[in-house]
Design a protein around this motif. Sequence first.
Motif, PDB file in Angstrom:
ATOM      1  N   UNK A 194      63.536   3.459 -31.030  1.00  0.00           N
ATOM      2  CA  UNK A 194      64.035   3.548 -29.653  1.00  0.00           C
ATOM      3  C   UNK A 194      64.965   4.727 -29.457  1.00  0.00           C
ATOM      4  N   UNK A 195      65.783   5.035 -30.481  1.00  0.00           N
ATOM      5  CA  UNK A 195      66.688   6.187 -30.398  1.00  0.00           C
ATOM      6  C   UNK A 195      65.905   7.483 -30.276  1.00  0.00           C
ATOM      7  N   UNK A 196      64.866   7.631 -31.096  1.00  0.00           N
ATOM      8  CA  UNK A 196      64.056   8.853 -31.053  1.00  0.00           C
ATOM      9  C   UNK A 196      63.377   9.009 -29.701  1.00  0.00           C
ATOM     10  N   UNK A 197      62.935   7.888 -29.117  1.00  0.00           N
ATOM     11  CA  UNK A 197      62.218   7.935 -27.847  1.00  0.00           C
ATOM     12  C   UNK A 197      63.157   7.992 -26.641  1.00  0.00           C
ATOM     13  N   UNK A 198      64.466   7.956 -26.867  1.00  0.00           N
ATOM     14  CA  UNK A 198      65.420   8.027 -25.772  1.00  0.00           C
ATOM     15  C   UNK A 198      65.658   6.709 -25.074  1.00  0.00           C
ATOM     16  N   UNK A 199      65.168   5.615 -25.659  1.00  0.00           N
ATOM     17  CA  UNK A 199      65.365   4.296 -25.069  1.00  0.00           C
ATOM     18  C   UNK A 199      66.708   3.695 -25.460  1.00  0.00           C
ATOM     19  N   UNK A 200      67.319   4.237 -26.487  1.00  0.00           N
ATOM     20  CA  UNK A 200      68.631   3.794 -26.955  1.00  0.00           C
ATOM     21  C   UNK A 200      69.495   5.032 -27.152  1.00  0.00           C
ATOM     22  N   UNK A 201      70.692   5.023 -26.598  1.00  0.00           N
ATOM     23  CA  UNK A 201      71.606   6.141 -26.790  1.00  0.00           C
ATOM     24  C   UNK A 201      72.886   5.647 -27.438  1.00  0.00           C
ATOM     25  N   UNK A 202      73.496   6.504 -28.252  1.00  0.00           N
ATOM     26  CA  UNK A 202      74.737   6.180 -28.949  1.00  0.00           C
ATOM     27  C   UNK A 202      75.719   7.314 -28.709  1.00  0.00           C
ATOM     28  N   UNK A 203      76.896   6.973 -28.197  1.00  0.00           N
ATOM     29  CA  UNK A 203      77.931   7.966 -27.921  1.00  0.00           C
ATOM     30  C   UNK A 203      79.192   7.642 -28.704  1.00  0.00           C
TER      31      UNK A 203
END
Length: 333
Positions: A64-73
């Motif tokens: 999901x992170x790679x696909x932009x569905x999950x973001x972490x800041x």
Amino acid sequence: MSLRNKALTHMINMFADGLPRLRLVLWDGSTFDFGGEPLVTITLSSPSLWRALLQGNFFRLGDGYVKGELTVDGRPEDIIGVGVKLAERLERFRALGALKLLTCFRLRQRSFGEDAANVRRHYDISNDFFRLWLDRRLVYSCAYFRNGTESLDLAQEQKLEHICRKLMLRPGESLLDVGCGWGGFLHWAAKNHGVQGYGITLSENQFSEAKRALAHFGGRVSVALQNFKELGDDLAFDKIASIGMYEHVGASAICVYFTKMARMLKPGGLFLNHGIIAGSKNGPSGGAFIERYVFPGGSVSPLSTIISEITSAGLEVIDVEDLRPHYVRTLTQ
């Protein structure tokens, strides 16, 4: 109470003995803070990612992170700290070994074409991309910090010199750099220690850059677009460096790799192997996420396995150093 709120209550109870300072933003805009003023914000765009988080499904989260569905800041060190606490609470560390079932590693020897395709998929994205976050020499492995305040450029130079000293390089000696990258180590060793260097890589982009960067040394240093398996048995070197290379050969080829290095080393010569290792004998050797998005075809092994393979190849282990603390500093630069 909705199912989502029940799950959130479960999550709060699960973290009661040590809440990470986390803000969770859900797909509908709902925001939840855990552990006080948040250091890290995780934003989930779909319910499936929420389920993956509760289940400790690291592959789905990474996908999901790679696909932009999950973001972490947040700061890298805070993200790592929160991630560790999440994993601890979800009791997934003990189950990480199960991720081996998802790997795509084949237990047969790969062809030359497969080796090249795997390397180029990672390294031939573009040299400009790697220049955005590597040091000016494009050294693609951890730096070496003496006091922790150095710039990335200086710390990488210290790492290159550290390797040269471990190899006890002397002017005129022949040096093989297996998986030479963009030529940073060969350049340092030739300029500062007067060696005659030869490097190989399967990345076309790395080969072009290394050839350009090393051209002023003339015939004293050369590079080739070549698989280590293609190195002739008639070649012999005083010193051999393998920096971040063994991970790419695959678990089934480790024995072949170290045996080849031993056969190309002159009597009394030195071979330095710098690489990432698995944390335990039964720990993960990569995983489906790394196989798909990071290093296709690669694997890492526990230290005991590496030492066993090196000694089985006829080499004597005379020095082992743990650089793990330096990786943390490198990643936060």
